[in-house]
Enzyme design. Structure first.
Site, PDB file in Angstrom:
ATOM      1  N   HIS A 150      -0.854  -3.394  11.608  1.00 12.81           N
ATOM      2  CA  HIS A 150       0.020  -2.228  11.550  1.00 12.81           C
ATOM      3  C   HIS A 150       1.476  -2.604  11.792  1.00 12.81           C
ATOM      4  CE1 HIS A 150      -2.721   1.072  10.999  1.00 12.81           C
ATOM      5  NE2 HIS A 150      -3.466   0.752  12.045  1.00 12.81           N
ATOM      6  N   CYS A 180       3.150  -2.192   7.209  1.00 13.84           N
ATOM      7  CA  CYS A 180       4.045  -1.146   6.714  1.00 13.84           C
ATOM      8  C   CYS A 180       5.455  -1.325   7.259  1.00 13.84           C
ATOM      9  CB  CYS A 180       3.511   0.230   7.105  1.00 13.84           C
ATOM     10  SG  CYS A 180       1.963   0.630   6.276  1.00 13.84           S
TER      11      CYS A 180
END
Length: 333
Positions: free
Chosen positions: A94, A150
């Site tokens: 993440h 991301c």
């Protein structure tokens, strides 16, 4: 200067976080780093002992990819480096965006939030940490970073854009409609940390990280007076940092399920990691950093993904061979 006759060292740190058993669980990150390890050994000639792998499924005494664990592995890698060496860091997991601590953006950031990766214990590693790490790399060595997460564009603070962001993606298109993104909203990070820190939820994430991790927290928060509103300026022209980001700052990177056509051998993976491996498999050396990113963009576009890898590095490194590979495979010490 590299010592005459000295062999170039090729060192790597690979980190994959699936966050198993949490509401933020991903599927393909650990597969990504094991696949990249094979590429480093088979194509680039890295020695097995010079490739460190940290994954959050290690429960048998292995080092987990906590914030402190990842920073320690990277610091150890840089400490081993000499001029001319090739250093490589791959992160799959993440990413998130962090607002300025004081509410004032750092100079040169144009009012935007800062990029960070999320280790398994949520002890964020920020763009400032990567800038400080790159600044310790010996002159003449390179530090190549692939981040399949991301908002990964710009993860090395002050690094020059070479392949720049494009227009914002359409959220209704393929990649966002049916795939999980490798993104944790700031509110989710804040909520997770506030539940453990005992600090009021209204505080900035910096207060929670300092309460939980102390000196192991990001340099951005430990030295906030130096890093909040007082950028030290642009990276030097011979800067060692080379960032291949899985997407641009305003996009998400996709976690691909094993039954998706884009998966490799029916294994879950990151869309960017898979595209990068496909490009390397299809094209012989040498390939420049610029060409690798451009071709990875093409692969993702052909697959219908709406994420755009970017390249951040010096002008010289943009056209240098990816991981320094020329026509033949060089074996590490």
């Amino acid at each position: 200067m590299e010592a005459a006759g000295a062999k170039k060292k090729m060192l790597a740190t690979l980190v994959g976080c699936n966050y198993a058993g949490t509401e933020y669980e991903l599927q393909g990150c650990i597969n990504d780093v094991h696949a990249m390890r094979a590429v480093l050994l088979d194509r680039f000639g890295f020695a097995p002992g010079d490739v460190t792998v940290l994954t959050d499924d290690d429960r048998g005494g292995g080092v987990l990819p906590t914030g402190a664990g990842v920073r320690r592995a990277l610091s150890d890698m840089v400490a081993r480096a000499a001029p001319g060496d090739v250093l490589f860091f791959h992160f799959s997991g993440h990413g998130t965006l962090v607002p300025p601590v004081s509410g004032r953006p750092r100079r040169g950031h144009g009012g935007r939030d800062d990029e960070a990766i999320v280790p398994c214990d949520f002890n964020l590693i920020t763009d400032v940490d990567f800038r400080e790490l790159v600044d310790r790399v010996p002159r003449g060595a390179t530090f190549t970073m692939v981040s399949d997460s991301c908002h990964s564009g710009g993860l090395i603070d002050q690094e020059k854009e070479q392949i720049v962001p494009t227009a914002a993606a359409d959220p209704d298109l393929h990649a966002h409609a049916i795939h999980a993104g490798r993104f944790l909203p700031y509110a989710a990070v804040l909520g997770h940390l506030s539940g453990a820190s005992g600090v009021g939820a209204s505080h900035h994430v910096a207060d929670h990280l300092l309460a939980l991790f102390g000196a192991d927290a990001s340099a951005k928060f430990l030295h906030r007076r130096n890093h909040d509103g007082n950028s030290s300026g642009a990276a030097r022209p011979d800067d060692a940092g080379i960032l291949l980001s899985g997407c641009q700052t305003d996009e998400t990177s996709v976690d691909v399920a094993g039954d998706d056509d884009a998966a490799i051998d029916s294994r879950a993976c990151g869309a960017f990691s898979a595209a990068l491996q496909a490009v390397l498999a299809a094209h012989p050396a040498p390939m420049s950093n610029r060409e690798v990113v451009r071709r990875a963009r093409e692969v993702l576009g052909e697959q219908g993904f709406q994420q755009h890898p970017c390249l951040y590095c010096s002008d010289a490194n943009a056209d240098a061979p990816f991981l320094g590979q020329q026509d033949t495979k060089a074996k590490s010490n």
